[in-house]
Design a protein around this motif. Structure first.
Motif, mmCIF file in Angstrom:
data_model
loop_
_atom_site.group_PDB
_atom_site.id
_atom_site.type_symbol
_atom_site.label_atom_id
_atom_site.label_comp_id
_atom_site.label_asym_id
_atom_site.label_seq_id
_atom_site.Cartn_x
_atom_site.Cartn_y
_atom_site.Cartn_z
ATOM 1 N N LYS A 106 60.691 34.517 31.636
ATOM 2 C CA LYS A 106 59.316 34.870 31.295
ATOM 3 C C LYS A 106 58.321 33.871 31.848
ATOM 4 C CE LYS A 106 59.209 36.491 26.694
ATOM 5 N NZ LYS A 106 58.755 36.270 25.400
ATOM 6 N N GLU A 107 58.737 32.606 31.812
ATOM 7 C CA GLU A 107 57.852 31.550 32.297
ATOM 8 C C GLU A 107 57.545 31.739 33.784
ATOM 9 O OE1 GLU A 107 58.308 26.898 31.765
ATOM 10 O OE2 GLU A 107 59.276 28.046 30.155
ATOM 11 N N LEU A 108 58.592 32.071 34.551
ATOM 12 C CA LEU A 108 58.417 32.295 35.992
ATOM 13 C C LEU A 108 57.518 33.517 36.232
ATOM 14 C CD1 LEU A 108 59.255 31.556 38.956
ATOM 15 C CD2 LEU A 108 61.069 33.246 38.700
ATOM 16 N N TYR A 109 57.770 34.603 35.488
ATOM 17 C CA TYR A 109 56.960 35.816 35.673
ATOM 18 C C TYR A 109 55.501 35.559 35.297
ATOM 19 C CZ TYR A 109 61.615 37.800 35.888
ATOM 20 O OH TYR A 109 62.922 38.031 36.222
ATOM 21 N N GLY A 110 55.293 34.752 34.251
ATOM 22 C CA GLY A 110 53.934 34.395 33.830
ATOM 23 C C GLY A 110 53.233 33.594 34.918
ATOM 24 N N LEU A 111 53.984 32.667 35.513
ATOM 25 C CA LEU A 111 53.424 31.850 36.589
ATOM 26 C C LEU A 111 53.009 32.734 37.762
ATOM 27 C CD1 LEU A 111 52.924 29.127 38.165
ATOM 28 C CD2 LEU A 111 55.333 29.256 38.850
ATOM 29 N N ILE A 112 53.909 33.649 38.152
ATOM 30 C CA ILE A 112 53.618 34.525 39.295
ATOM 31 C C ILE A 112 52.382 35.383 39.009
ATOM 32 C CG2 ILE A 112 54.491 36.489 40.640
ATOM 33 C CD1 ILE A 112 57.308 35.139 40.430
ATOM 34 N N GLU A 113 52.285 35.883 37.789
ATOM 35 C CA GLU A 113 51.140 36.706 37.418
ATOM 36 C C GLU A 113 49.841 35.902 37.485
ATOM 37 O OE1 GLU A 113 50.067 39.148 33.540
ATOM 38 O OE2 GLU A 113 52.119 39.550 34.251
ATOM 39 N N ASP A 114 49.886 34.690 36.953
ATOM 40 C CA ASP A 114 48.691 33.830 37.005
ATOM 41 C C ASP A 114 48.329 33.495 38.452
ATOM 42 O OD1 ASP A 114 48.467 33.840 34.296
ATOM 43 O OD2 ASP A 114 49.306 31.832 33.986
ATOM 44 N N MET A 115 49.361 33.275 39.279
ATOM 45 C CA MET A 115 49.092 32.970 40.693
ATOM 46 C C MET A 115 48.453 34.169 41.392
ATOM 47 S SD MET A 115 52.485 30.727 41.739
ATOM 48 C CE MET A 115 52.172 30.767 43.507
ATOM 49 N N GLU A 116 48.857 35.384 41.000
ATOM 50 C CA GLU A 116 48.256 36.590 41.586
ATOM 51 C C GLU A 116 46.770 36.662 41.248
ATOM 52 O OE1 GLU A 116 52.285 39.383 41.581
ATOM 53 O OE2 GLU A 116 50.781 39.667 40.009
ATOM 54 N N HIS A 117 46.451 36.384 40.003
ATOM 55 C CA HIS A 117 45.033 36.406 39.604
ATOM 56 C C HIS A 117 44.250 35.312 40.311
ATOM 57 C CE1 HIS A 117 45.400 39.504 36.628
ATOM 58 N NE2 HIS A 117 46.489 38.914 36.162
ATOM 59 N N THR A 118 44.894 34.157 40.457
ATOM 60 C CA THR A 118 44.232 33.018 41.106
ATOM 61 C C THR A 118 43.944 33.330 42.574
ATOM 62 O OG1 THR A 118 45.457 31.578 39.597
ATOM 63 C CG2 THR A 118 44.394 30.517 41.498
ATOM 64 N N LEU A 119 44.942 33.926 43.239
ATOM 65 C CA LEU A 119 44.767 34.239 44.663
ATOM 66 C C LEU A 119 43.756 35.367 44.851
ATOM 67 C CD1 LEU A 119 45.596 33.540 47.525
ATOM 68 C CD2 LEU A 119 47.624 34.964 47.269
ATOM 69 N N ASP A 120 43.731 36.292 43.894
ATOM 70 C CA ASP A 120 42.773 37.390 43.945
ATOM 71 C C ASP A 120 41.343 36.858 43.921
ATOM 72 O OD1 ASP A 120 43.051 40.031 44.338
ATOM 73 O OD2 ASP A 120 43.525 40.538 42.256
ATOM 74 N N ALA A 121 41.153 35.777 43.181
ATOM 75 C CA ALA A 121 39.809 35.221 43.005
ATOM 76 C C ALA A 121 39.459 34.220 44.099
ATOM 77 C CB ALA A 121 39.723 34.552 41.635
ATOM 78 N N ALA A 122 40.390 33.972 45.026
ATOM 79 C CA ALA A 122 40.161 32.951 46.053
ATOM 80 C C ALA A 122 40.255 33.567 47.443
ATOM 81 C CB ALA A 122 41.197 31.841 45.895
ATOM 82 N N PRO A 123 39.571 32.962 48.414
ATOM 83 C CA PRO A 123 39.606 33.532 49.770
ATOM 84 C C PRO A 123 40.833 33.075 50.552
ATOM 85 C CG PRO A 123 38.103 31.674 49.698
ATOM 86 C CD PRO A 123 38.700 31.792 48.327
ATOM 87 N N GLY A 124 42.026 33.411 50.064
ATOM 88 C CA GLY A 124 43.244 32.953 50.731
ATOM 89 C C GLY A 124 44.221 34.084 50.968
#
Ligand code: NI
Length: 178
Positions: free
Chosen positions: A26-44
């Motif tokens: 769950k921890e890994l899936y949570g991290l990946i989900e947060d990273m998706e939101h982070t990348l969505d909000a960034a120009p990368g």
């Protein structure tokens, strides 16, 4: 679900090799989900876990990078390594962890990456052009390498001087001496 803060240079965590993922939980899936939101909000086009302060061998990449599509579609790659590389290409590159700086970096033109997907299955993906560049850039992050480490010593010197100047300005601003 959260947009995480992106760690920026010269934070020493960016220059340390990340640990391999051992548990798909769950921890890994949570991290990946947060990273998706982070990348969505960034120009990368890609983001490595170390860039959000988590020292695990995980990165996300935009499958559509270089494909001419304007939509983003992220895939997670876990415990990645370069299985094959070929050719050479020089292009300008930037990094979300080194804001406002771009420079020309020599990379392989074609790469094949081996790793594991979100489900824990072994995968291999190939990329060329921009996507190949994203793969190499993100795998460098996993290994504690930044694109500025791949510049000539002359250009690296210029970058470091520019950074020092920026840091002095920030300090002066913080102490109200501008
Ligand atoms: Ni980067």
């Amino acid at each position: 679900m959260a947009v995480l803060k992106i760690v920026t240079y010269p934070d020493p965590r960016l220059q340390q090799k990340s640990r391999p993922v051992e548990k798909w939980d769950k921890e890994l899936y949570g991290l990946i989900e947060d990273m998706e939101h982070t990348l969505d909000a960034a120009p990368g086009l890609g983001l490595a876990a170390v860039q959000v302060g988590v020292s695990l061998q995980v990165f996300l990449y935009d499958e559509n990078a270089g494909g001419g599509k304007s939509t983003k579609s992220y895939t997670a790659m876990i415990n990645p390594e370069i299985a094959f590389q070929e050719g050479e290409i020089k292009e300008e590159e930037g990094c979300l962890s080194i804001p406002d700086y771009r420079d020309t970096v020599v990379r392989a033109a074609v790469v094949r990456v081996r790793g594991f997907n979100k489900e824990g299955e072994p995968v291999e993906v190939s990329g060329e052009g921009l996507l190949a560049r994203v793969f190499q850039h993100e795998i460098d992050h996993v290994n504690g390498v930044l694109f500025i480490d791949r510049l000539s010593s002359l250009k690296r010197g210029l970058f470091l001087r520019r950074m020092k100047k920026l840091q002095r300005q920030t300090k002066a601003e913080l102490s109200g001496k501008v």
